[in-house]
Design a protein around this motif. Structure first.
Motif, PDB file in Angstrom:
ATOM      1  N   ALA A  22       0.829  -1.210   0.000  1.00  0.00           N
ATOM      2  CA  ALA A  22       0.000   0.000   0.000  1.00  0.00           C
ATOM      3  C   ALA A  22       0.863   1.260   0.000  1.00  0.00           C
ATOM      4  O   ALA A  22       0.570   2.237  -0.713  1.00  0.00           O
ATOM      5  CB  ALA A  22      -0.931  -0.014   1.214  1.00  0.00           C
ATOM      6  N   ARG A  23       1.955   1.266   0.765  1.00  0.00           N
ATOM      7  CA  ARG A  23       2.832   2.449   0.809  1.00  0.00           C
ATOM      8  C   ARG A  23       3.482   2.724  -0.539  1.00  0.00           C
ATOM      9  O   ARG A  23       3.517   3.865  -1.007  1.00  0.00           O
ATOM     10  CB  ARG A  23       3.903   2.248   1.881  1.00  0.00           C
ATOM     11  N   ILE A  25       2.477   1.742  -3.553  1.00  0.00           N
ATOM     12  CA  ILE A  25       1.464   2.161  -4.530  1.00  0.00           C
ATOM     13  C   ILE A  25       1.145   3.642  -4.356  1.00  0.00           C
ATOM     14  O   ILE A  25       1.008   4.393  -5.323  1.00  0.00           O
ATOM     15  CB  ILE A  25       0.194   1.295  -4.396  1.00  0.00           C
ATOM     16  N   GLY A  26       1.052   4.091  -3.115  1.00  0.00           N
ATOM     17  CA  GLY A  26       0.716   5.493  -2.870  1.00  0.00           C
ATOM     18  C   GLY A  26       1.843   6.461  -3.180  1.00  0.00           C
ATOM     19  O   GLY A  26       1.593   7.651  -3.428  1.00  0.00           O
ATOM     20  N   SER A  27       3.095   6.001  -3.198  1.00  0.00           N
ATOM     21  CA  SER A  27       4.226   6.923  -3.385  1.00  0.00           C
ATOM     22  C   SER A  27       4.866   6.855  -4.759  1.00  0.00           C
ATOM     23  O   SER A  27       5.694   7.710  -5.108  1.00  0.00           O
ATOM     24  CB  SER A  27       5.309   6.623  -2.335  1.00  0.00           C
ATOM     25  N   LYS A  48      -6.956   0.439  -6.409  1.00  0.00           N
ATOM     26  CA  LYS A  48      -7.573   1.765  -6.527  1.00  0.00           C
ATOM     27  C   LYS A  48      -7.647   2.526  -5.207  1.00  0.00           C
ATOM     28  O   LYS A  48      -7.371   3.747  -5.167  1.00  0.00           O
ATOM     29  CB  LYS A  48      -8.970   1.621  -7.135  1.00  0.00           C
ATOM     30  N   TYR A  50      -5.626   2.884  -2.975  1.00  0.00           N
ATOM     31  CA  TYR A  50      -4.312   3.368  -2.542  1.00  0.00           C
ATOM     32  C   TYR A  50      -3.661   4.299  -3.559  1.00  0.00           C
ATOM     33  O   TYR A  50      -2.550   4.790  -3.330  1.00  0.00           O
ATOM     34  CB  TYR A  50      -3.391   2.158  -2.258  1.00  0.00           C
ATOM     35  N   LEU A  51      -4.331   4.558  -4.689  1.00  0.00           N
ATOM     36  CA  LEU A  51      -3.786   5.467  -5.693  1.00  0.00           C
ATOM     37  C   LEU A  51      -3.983   6.917  -5.260  1.00  0.00           C
ATOM     38  O   LEU A  51      -4.997   7.275  -4.654  1.00  0.00           O
ATOM     39  CB  LEU A  51      -4.470   5.224  -7.044  1.00  0.00           C
ATOM     40  N   ARG A  52      -3.005   7.755  -5.622  1.00  0.00           N
ATOM     41  CA  ARG A  52      -3.104   9.168  -5.236  1.00  0.00           C
ATOM     42  C   ARG A  52      -4.062   9.937  -6.123  1.00  0.00           C
ATOM     43  O   ARG A  52      -4.685  10.898  -5.688  1.00  0.00           O
ATOM     44  CB  ARG A  52      -1.723   9.843  -5.335  1.00  0.00           C
ATOM     45  N   GLN A  55      -0.940  10.263 -10.375  1.00  0.00           N
ATOM     46  CA  GLN A  55       0.194   9.480 -10.854  1.00  0.00           C
ATOM     47  C   GLN A  55       0.053   9.159 -12.339  1.00  0.00           C
ATOM     48  O   GLN A  55      -1.064   9.152 -12.888  1.00  0.00           O
ATOM     49  CB  GLN A  55       0.299   8.174 -10.041  1.00  0.00           C
TER      50      GLN A  55
END
Length: 501
Positions: A22-23, A25-27, A48, A50-52, A55
């Motif tokens: 999760a980290r 994917i978010g970064s 989905k 965890y998406l910002r 990106q």
């Protein structure tokens, strides 16, 4: 330096991602994922939450979804070109200094699509693989059935294997998961049937999804099976324990069992599915050393080989192990009830009435030799052993004389050995006193084995010096016939009818 991350998403429930997945994917700067030509991606749907939202997304669209293509290299060639083109897309982002997360259902290196990018890019860029919960683990979780326990062995198989190999592997393991069902479902179900394990099999579809389905596999409609499903053979030992714990306290003791298993004349093709299942089920294998060598090794099982003349000792060992709670297979060549281990075990087991004993039949040597020659056992026949180790010769001679006089076809086991050379010559003379000199005799040696040979000679021409313990003889009756076919081969048969009296 930029990094390519192969991130496992788990089986489908977004809450089953790891914290690290999760980290990342978010970064990440770039989120890549595989999709079909319609544009929808299961992997993106799982990730989905965890998406910002800002990106770069790089969909890798498969050029085909079934194995039909006009590509000059065929299906494999089309996919190879696709993976090369996809790797080039990801390399462009990595060259620009962007970290790329490639999403992968399940675990990236467990039948995962990520591995094709990893093999093309890991030598040029920094890569990191983030493992995920596999579909096999998820299936066990949603069924509430352990996969393996103790020393049991788990086998993971693709449903695309040839059906014979699937059946053989399913019969030889304790627990199994078969992936990639969909169009392979009916083949997998037949393999489970051939392995004698269909009744144990569970069907799991889209484990952990809102639309998951769990059923007994034998009841599933093949037309309803998608690719994202699997067949599961869970732990037998755990099932035994659960059954025992569900009964009253006085019934909770887990008892062992002795199963006397017929291996047939030689090799797996002669082994029945029931025998395969019994061998796979066992904790211990007991038997004559050369027969045990015919059973593929299983690291979970203990083997107890012994010599050829200690049947009673083998039986006692098997019964002792079973009384201690072990599941024991006593192996026997051919059929265990024909001049083999079944009677030896049951004789000793008269004093062990608390231990369950059952017999699993096998193809006999007489049947095997007969099939190679044609159908010499097509009418009344009898089976005899010429070994006088356990019965006196005068008994053998009287029975052989009676069978010859009654015009039976006679299958002769143990015709001669290194120390027994006179019995067969005497038997030949007895037979000639009741049978014509040209009576067909089938001599089968090592049938089913690498040195197999089958010949047909007249009774008077039988060379007893060429016969040993690896041979079985079938002596025809007055009605047995030999036919020479156009290709020069000879076939022996005994008609099912007699002329009118």
């Amino acid at each position: 330096m930029s990094t390519l991350y192969g991130v496992g998403l788990g089986p489908g429930d977004p809450e089953l991602l790891t914290i690290k997945a999760a980290r990342l994917i978010g970064s990440a700067d770039v989120i890549a994922y595989h999709s079909a030509r319609h544009g929808r991606s299961i992997a993106r749907g799982v990730a989905k939450p965890y998406l910002r939202g800002d990106q770069i997304e790089e969909p890798l669209v498969y050029p085909l979804t079934v194995e039909t293509t006009d590509h000059p290299g065929g299906y494999r060639g089309a996919l190879a070109d696709f993976y090369t083109e996809s790797a080039a897309k990801l390399a462009a982002h990595l060259d620009a200094g962007r970290d790329v997360v490639l999403l992968c259902e399940g675990d990236p290196l467990f039948y995962g699509s990520y591995m094709h990018m990893h093999t093309r890019l890991s030598g040029r860029y920094r890569t990191e693989v983030v493992p995920g919960v596999t579909s096999v683990s998820a299936a066990a979780a949603v069924t509430g059935r352990p996969l393996v326990e103790g020393e049991e062995v788990l086998t993971v198989l693709p449903g695309t294997l040839p059906p014979e190999e699937l059946a053989a592997r399913l019969a030889a393991t304790d627990s199994a998961a078969v992936l990639k069902l969909g169009r392979t479902f009916e083949k997998v179900r037949k393999a489970l049937t051939d392995a004698g394990r269909l009744d144990e099999a569970l069907y799991v579809e889209r484990a952990t999804w809102d639309t998951q389905r769990v059923e007994t596999l034998s009841e599933v409609d093949p037309d309803t099976v998608p690719y994202f499903s699997l067949a599961l053979l869970p732990s037998r030992r755990a099932a035994d324990t659960a059954t025992a714990n569900a009964t009253g306290p006085e019934q909770r003791q887990v008892t062992g069992e002795v199963v006397i298993v017929g291996l047939g004349p030689a090799g797996r093709p002669w082994l029945t599915p029931e025998a395969q299942e019994a061998l796979a089920w066992a904790d211990d294998l007991v038997g004559y050393g050369p027969y045990l060598d015919r059973v593929p090794p299983n690291p979970r099982q203990r083997r107890h080989p012994s010599g050829n003349t200690v049947e009673a000792d083998r039986a006692a060992l098997a019964l002792e192990l079973a009384r201690a709670g072990r599941r024991v297979a006593v192996v026997s060549s051919g059929d265990p009830g024909v001049f083999a281990m079944a009677s030896a075990v049951l004789e000793v087991a008269q004093e062990w009435t608390d231990v369950p004993v059952r017999v699993v039949p096998g193809l006999t040597a007489a049947q095997a030799v007969a099939s190679k020659a044609g159908a010499p056992l097509g009418h009344d026949f009898c089976t005899m052993s010429l070994s006088d180790r356990l019965k006196p010769w005068d008994v053998i001679a009287s029975r052989l004389t009676a069978a010859a006089a009654a015009d039976f076809v006679i299958a002769i086991y143990n015709p001669a050995s290194k120390t027994r050379r006179t019995q067969l010559e005497a038997a030949k003379e007895l037979l000639l006193s009741h049978r014509a000199p040209d009576t067909p005799v089938v001599v089968g040696r090592d049938v089913g084995g690498p040195n197999e040979s089958v010949s047909v000679v007249g009774l008077a021409e039988l060379d007893v010096s060429t016969v040993d313990m690896r041979c079985l003889l079938i002596v025809g009756s007055s009605r047995t016939r030999v036919v020479t076919r156009q290709d020069g081969t000879r076939q022996v048969f005994t008609p099912r009818h007699y002329p009118a009296s």
